[in-house]
Design an enzyme around this catalytic site. Structure first.
Site, PDB file in Angstrom:
ATOM      1  N   TRP A 107       9.961  84.636  84.135  1.00 56.34           N
ATOM      2  CA  TRP A 107      10.907  83.773  83.213  1.00 56.34           C
ATOM      3  C   TRP A 107      12.090  84.487  82.732  1.00 56.34           C
ATOM      4  O   TRP A 107      13.268  83.720  82.758  1.00 56.34           O
ATOM      5  CB  TRP A 107       9.750  83.405  82.226  1.00 56.34           C
ATOM      6  CG  TRP A 107       8.853  82.287  82.668  1.00 56.34           C
ATOM      7  CD1 TRP A 107       7.515  82.626  82.918  1.00 56.34           C
ATOM      8  CD2 TRP A 107       9.241  81.086  83.292  1.00 56.34           C
ATOM      9  NE1 TRP A 107       6.924  81.455  83.410  1.00 56.34           N
ATOM     10  CE2 TRP A 107       8.054  80.515  83.907  1.00 56.34           C
ATOM     11  CE3 TRP A 107      10.359  80.429  83.421  1.00 56.34           C
ATOM     12  CZ2 TRP A 107       7.736  79.380  84.294  1.00 56.34           C
ATOM     13  CZ3 TRP A 107      10.137  79.041  84.011  1.00 56.34           C
ATOM     14  CH2 TRP A 107       9.028  78.586  84.552  1.00 56.34           C
ATOM     15  N   ASP A 177      12.807  84.045  74.198  1.00 55.52           N
ATOM     16  CA  ASP A 177      12.203  82.817  74.787  1.00 55.52           C
ATOM     17  C   ASP A 177      10.780  83.014  74.396  1.00 55.52           C
ATOM     18  O   ASP A 177      10.028  83.815  74.888  1.00 55.52           O
ATOM     19  CB  ASP A 177      12.583  82.804  76.220  1.00 55.52           C
ATOM     20  CG  ASP A 177      11.785  81.420  77.156  1.00 55.52           C
ATOM     21  OD1 ASP A 177      10.641  80.838  76.278  1.00 55.52           O
ATOM     22  OD2 ASP A 177      11.779  81.653  78.252  1.00 55.52           O
ATOM     23  N   LYS A 201       2.775  74.361  75.425  1.00 55.98           N
ATOM     24  CA  LYS A 201       1.783  75.471  75.871  1.00 55.98           C
ATOM     25  C   LYS A 201       0.983  75.400  74.571  1.00 55.98           C
ATOM     26  O   LYS A 201      -0.343  75.248  74.812  1.00 55.98           O
ATOM     27  CB  LYS A 201       2.709  76.910  75.680  1.00 55.98           C
ATOM     28  CG  LYS A 201       3.664  77.154  76.688  1.00 55.98           C
ATOM     29  CD  LYS A 201       3.409  77.092  78.071  1.00 55.98           C
ATOM     30  CE  LYS A 201       4.843  77.383  78.734  1.00 55.98           C
ATOM     31  NZ  LYS A 201       4.350  77.145  80.233  1.00 55.98           N
TER      32      LYS A 201
HETATM   33  N1  PMP Z   1       9.978  80.123  79.748  1.00 57.53           N
HETATM   34  C1  PMP Z   1       8.494  80.533  79.758  1.00 57.53           C
HETATM   35  C2  PMP Z   1       8.223  81.924  79.160  1.00 57.53           C
HETATM   36  C3  PMP Z   1       7.670  79.738  80.365  1.00 57.53           C
HETATM   37  O1  PMP Z   1       6.616  79.902  80.260  1.00 57.53           O
HETATM   38  C4  PMP Z   1       8.350  78.565  80.936  1.00 57.53           C
HETATM   39  C5  PMP Z   1       7.326  77.526  81.241  1.00 57.53           C
HETATM   40  N2  PMP Z   1       6.099  77.868  82.189  1.00 57.53           N
HETATM   41  C6  PMP Z   1       9.520  78.309  80.728  1.00 57.53           C
HETATM   42  C7  PMP Z   1      10.391  78.990  80.281  1.00 57.53           C
HETATM   43  C8  PMP Z   1       9.938  76.839  81.291  1.00 57.53           C
HETATM   44  O2  PMP Z   1       9.706  76.049  80.493  1.00 57.53           O
HETATM   45  P1  PMP Z   1      10.100  74.373  80.768  1.00 57.53           P
HETATM   46  O3  PMP Z   1       9.287  74.067  81.836  1.00 57.53           O
HETATM   47  O4  PMP Z   1       9.667  73.628  79.260  1.00 57.53           O
HETATM   48  O5  PMP Z   1      11.651  74.385  80.974  1.00 57.53           O
END
Ligand code: PMP
Length: 332
Positions: A107, A177, A201
């Site tokens: 991520w 994040d 989440k």
């Molecule tokens: N950052 C993290 C740490 C994540 O786990 C995720 C989704 N799994 C995201 C960003 C991306 O999130 P989104 O699908 O809401 O754009």
């Protein structure tokens, strides 16, 4: 907890993820007629008094849960955490040319790639050399004082690495994040310049993204930033520049009330710590499973484990499904 309907599975999806059954039951009871309004929340105008009351209560409970200081704005946005990968540099560079990023897995890699469309990236620390299996200690970080901000992924969902401490970046704003462990534990907001997290989440349905940002950091968006992506303009409009994700805000609001009723973030942290311990203790004594993450950096929210003999994966997943345990298969 109420009694568990037999048809409900044990859902291990990292997100969209399981929601409290009490919240789902309340939403179900209120589906056709919210509080005598004669409407479902889904059918309400986002500018009507009913929905404004729902959104205001959600923000109030959210602020209380996280003890958010008054010099921070709370934004309820769309576009997921992925849009924040771009919105952060668009809004926070303020004419500077670079930002520091901590590279700890899938991520943060995505956040870095997107930010690199807007600025130079200084990788101030990385765990790549050890297959992203730990959180680099602060003493190893090589921060650049000219950077506009320092970004890190406080819980790497896929790798299962969680920072159990908050970095100190001095005068340079810290950006997190926090998507995959948001509201799973208390958080000292005052240590951050900005925190963002997708709701799906731990805090509600997909479609809603939380941003908590310190007042002095907004109002400096780059020229050409679309209106809805400008934190200041969103803050001035109470996140309602356009139609907001009304139903997601409503459900998240119910989750906040549920968390408060439970005893707040200290209480949910206790529960999460106990659950994670149970699972890690089991994995650690087993010769059948293994977890690659450094013990002190293990995530309480995402526990990746593999079978020592991967030929048995298929059978394991089938056996789990038979017992009502779904979404155990990890990232491809
Ligand atoms: N950052 C993290 C740490 C994540 O786990 C995720 C989704 N799994 C995201 C960003 C991306 O999130 P989104 O699908 O809401 O754009």
């Amino acid at each position: 907890m109420g009694s568990r309907p037999e048809t409900r599975v044990f859902n291990f999806s990292a997100g969209p993820a399981v929601l409290p059954e009490e919240v789902l039951a309340q939403a179900s009871a209120e589906m056709l007629d919210w509080h005598g309004s004669g409407m479902s929340v889904m059918e309400m105008s986002h500018r009507g008094k009913e929905f404004i009351a729902i959104a205001e209560a959600a923000e109030k409970d959210f602020r209380e849960l996280l003890k958010i200081p008054s010099n921070y704005k709370v934004l309820f946005l769309q576009g997921g955490a992925t849009l924040q990968f771009g919105m952060v540099p668009m809004n926070l560079l303020g004419g500077k040319k670079s930002a520091d990023y901590i590279y700890t897995g899938e991520w943060s890699k995505k956040a870095i790639k997107e930010a690199n469309r807007f600025c130079e990236i200084n990788i101030a620390a990385s765990s790549e050399g050890k297959n992203f299996s730990f959180a680099p200690e602060q003493s190893t970080w090589q921060l650049d004082p000219k950077s506009a901000y320092v970004h890190y992924t406080s819980n790497e969902t896929i790798g299962g690495v969680e920072f159990h401490w908050i970095p100190d970046t001095g005068k340079v704003p810290l950006v997190a994040d926090a998507s995959s462990h948001f509201l799973s534990r208390p958080l000292d907001v005052s240590k951050f310049g900005l925190i963002y997290a997708g709701a799906q989440k731990n805090a509600g349905p997909a479609g809603l993204t939380f941003v908590i940002v310190r007042d002095d950091l907004i109002g400096k968006a780059a020229k050409g930033t679309p209106t809805v992506m400008d934190y200041k303009l969103q803050a001035d409009a109470d996140s309602m520049l356009n139609t907001c994700p009304t139903y997601s805000i409503y459900i998240a609001g119910l989750v906040f009330k549920w968390l408060k009723g439970l005893g707040g973030l200290r209480k949910i942290e206790e529960i999460n710590t106990a659950k994670a311990k149970l699972l890690y203790d089991y994995l650690d004594q087993s010769s059948f499973f293994s977890n690659p993450v450094a013990k002190e950096d293990r995530s309480r929210m995402n526990v990746p484990f593999t079978l020592k003999d991967s030929k048995l994966d298929e059978e394991f997943l089938k056996g789990a499904a038979k017992r009502g345990m779904v979404q155990l298969k990890g990232h491809r």
